[in-house]
Write a protein that holds these residues in place. Structure first.
Motif, short mmCIF file in Angstrom:
data_model
loop_
_atom_site.label_atom_id
_atom_site.label_comp_id
_atom_site.label_asym_id
_atom_site.label_seq_id
_atom_site.Cartn_x
_atom_site.Cartn_y
_atom_site.Cartn_z
N GLU A 81 0.87 -1.18 0.00
CA GLU A 81 0.00 0.00 0.00
C GLU A 81 0.91 1.23 0.00
O GLU A 81 2.13 1.08 0.10
CB GLU A 81 -0.90 0.01 1.24
N THR A 83 0.26 4.41 1.85
CA THR A 83 0.20 5.37 2.96
C THR A 83 1.52 5.42 3.74
O THR A 83 2.06 6.50 4.00
CB THR A 83 -0.96 5.00 3.91
N ARG A 120 -9.30 -9.00 -7.61
CA ARG A 120 -8.25 -9.17 -6.60
C ARG A 120 -7.02 -9.79 -7.26
O ARG A 120 -7.10 -10.89 -7.82
CB ARG A 120 -8.75 -10.06 -5.46
N PHE A 124 -1.52 -5.09 -8.08
CA PHE A 124 -2.68 -4.27 -8.45
C PHE A 124 -2.24 -2.82 -8.33
O PHE A 124 -1.12 -2.54 -7.89
CB PHE A 124 -3.87 -4.57 -7.52
N ASP A 128 -3.79 6.82 -4.65
CA ASP A 128 -3.76 7.02 -3.20
C ASP A 128 -3.71 8.51 -2.88
O ASP A 128 -3.03 9.29 -3.55
CB ASP A 128 -2.49 6.34 -2.65
N VAL A 129 -4.44 8.89 -1.84
CA VAL A 129 -4.57 10.30 -1.46
C VAL A 129 -4.29 10.44 0.02
O VAL A 129 -4.79 9.64 0.81
CB VAL A 129 -6.04 10.72 -1.77
N ARG A 257 -11.73 -2.03 8.56
CA ARG A 257 -10.60 -1.94 7.63
C ARG A 257 -9.47 -2.87 8.07
O ARG A 257 -9.35 -3.24 9.22
CB ARG A 257 -10.10 -0.50 7.49
N TYR A 261 -3.54 1.09 11.48
CA TYR A 261 -3.22 2.49 11.81
C TYR A 261 -4.42 3.41 11.95
O TYR A 261 -4.27 4.56 12.34
CB TYR A 261 -2.20 3.09 10.85
N GLY A 281 -12.82 1.60 -3.21
CA GLY A 281 -11.78 2.38 -2.54
C GLY A 281 -12.13 2.49 -1.07
O GLY A 281 -13.28 2.30 -0.67
N GLY A 284 -9.39 6.37 5.62
CA GLY A 284 -9.77 6.87 6.93
C GLY A 284 -8.67 7.71 7.53
O GLY A 284 -7.67 8.05 6.89
N TYR A 286 -5.73 8.52 10.40
CA TYR A 286 -4.68 7.75 11.09
C TYR A 286 -3.81 8.72 11.88
O TYR A 286 -2.69 9.04 11.51
CB TYR A 286 -3.85 6.92 10.09
N GLY A 302 -6.83 9.88 4.65
CA GLY A 302 -6.68 9.63 3.20
C GLY A 302 -7.46 8.42 2.75
O GLY A 302 -8.24 7.84 3.52
N ALA A 304 -7.43 5.11 -0.61
CA ALA A 304 -6.85 4.57 -1.85
C ALA A 304 -7.95 3.90 -2.65
O ALA A 304 -8.88 3.31 -2.08
CB ALA A 304 -5.73 3.60 -1.54
#
Ligand code: HAM
Length: 418
Positions: A81, A83, A120, A124, A128-129, A257, A261, A281, A284, A286, A302, A304
């Protein structure tokens, strides 16, 4: 025997790449309107980064990471990921020294060794924000809103927003105990993974995909009912802000989730059109992560988006290449081929889309190829025409043909086709 790609790791072929370009360009446009800047982070990181941030006892870290020692024996992991890496880069480059909130986005491949199925994969891609430095629940509402605006712009059907609150360490600690007590009472019915989770990280039981555990989870106490006063108020404020933006949502107390974190707000955009993999997407808040990773105590929030899932949901015609004039240069004879070759390069440099082939086939065969390439025009360069100082331009749609002098040919073609 021919070598095939690794299971769960896919090629993105030219016939679908237009969709990828579309989702990328719409993301860049919308995120930039919301004040986000692009950041590019490495694919490979020290394993410790993910273990410390995502959590040692999550499925991702326990079972799914591609981890290996490099030639110096350092343990590295292909990022599962983004983050953790964005936070690491933020701390490492001291970006917090610039005052005020910071907003970043990034896109690219992630890796998780999961069982591949529709939606899946093992490699992949995520968009991401991340936002750093804002406590105000308005920013939670803003990122949820931006996610929905983005999905709406792509015209994805039937997207629903689910939200929940994971509370803070103050409310989570007593909740963890009541959950552990409940699980002890039903421990003989738990799967072997959940037996272990019960002791190491009871909240992760909510991630279990085993049916019998799912039934037990339905009756388990939920964190949302154990929030401390501040977290309760904070969650209400997130909802008030969502109302003010006319965002429809469902409160889903089981949305914990799969990453450790998170604090307070979590959310997921869900669709009924992807079978079991229903989250397009998610994300949340953290608030403790930056500090855990050795940085300043700044809050973060953020999300994803799974790009493969977006692509699966897009309309078939989305991202189709824009109609534009395309020229095919058909050459007849050796001298013509050499002249056509130079002309093709010159026209490309001048901004036209130009193709030719090098097999010296008949005019008929070259016209067939031009058709296949959806050429709008064909420039026929023959030794005979060359001798006259001209070439023929065929308009494929109008089925008309005219002679054009070689002198000033490039300008003529640009005038007609650009
Ligand atoms: P995540 O829920 O693990 O969150 O992943 C986000 C999205 O990536 C999922 O909703 C899904 O669309 C996609 N995704 C995850 N795993 C796969 C897979 N194996 N194959 C295809 N798509 C997949 C995160 O990764 C967090 N870092 C999100 C975040 C950012 N939270 C705060 N900031």
């Amino acid at each position: 025997m021919a070598i095939k790609a690794v299971k769960g790791i896919n090629d993105i072929l030219p016939n679908v790449v237009g969709r990828w370009q579309l989702v990328e360009s719409v993301a860049r446009r919308i995120f930039s309107n919301f004040g986000f800047q692009e950041i590019r982070i490495p694919i490979l990181e020290k394993t410790e980064l993910f273990a410390r941030s995502i959590g040692e006892t999550t499925d991702i870290v326990e079972k799914e990471m591609y981890t290996f020692p490099d030639r110096n024996g350092q343990l590295l992991t292909l990022r599962p990921e983004a983050t953790a890496s964005v936070v690491r880069a933020f701390i490492q480059h001291k970006l917090h020294l610039e005052p005020g909130m910071r907003k970043f986005y990034t896109m690219g491949p992630m890796f998780r060794h999961e069982r591949p199925q529709k939606g899946r994969y093992r490699q992949f891609h995520q968009i991401d924000v991340e936002v750093f430095g804002v406590d105000d629940p308005m920013i939670d509402a803003e990122v949820i809103y931006m996610l929905l605006v983005y999905l709406q712009e792509l015209k994805l059907p039937d997207i629903k927003m689910h939200i929940n609150s994971m509370g803070c360490p103050d409310c989570r600690l007593p909740f963890r105990q009541s959950l552990a007590d409940y699980l002890e009472g039903v421990s003989d019915k738990l799967c072997s993974d959940c037996q272990r989770r019960r002791r190491t990280n009871p909240l992760r039981i909510f991630d279990c995909k085993v049916d019998s555990c799912g039934k037990l989870v339905d009756e388990a106490p939920v964190l949302l009912e154990h929030l401390c006063h501040e977290c309760g108020e904070n969650f209400q404020s997130v909802q008030d802000n969502l109302h003010s933006l006319a965002v429809a949502y469902t409160i889903d107390p089981l949305l914990v989730r799969g990453l450790d974190y998170y604090t307070r707000t979590t959310f997921e955009a869900i669709t009924p059109h992807l079978g079991a993999q229903d989250a397009v997407g998610g994300g949340g808040r953290y608030d403790g992560l930056m500090k855990v990773l050795g940085g300043p105590d700044l809050p973060g929030t953020g999300f994803a988006i799974g790009m493969e899932r977006l692509i699966l949901l897009l309309d078939d015609k989305a991202g189709a290449p824009k109609e534009r004039n395309r020229l095919f240069v058909a050459c007849l004879g050796e001298e013509a081929k050499s002249r056509g070759f130079s002309l093709a390069q010159e026209l490309r440099v001048s901004g036209l889309s130009v193709e030719m082939d090098y097999e010296s086939k008949s005019l008929k065969a070259q016209m067939r190829r031009a058709d296949k390439l959806a050429s709008t025009h064909v420039l026929i360069v023959g030794d005979d025409e060359l001798a006259k100082g001209a070439a023929l331009l065929r308009d494929m749609e109008a089925s008309s043909q005219e002679e054009i002098p070689l002198e000033g040919l490039v300008e003529q073609l640009l005038g007609r086709m650009k």
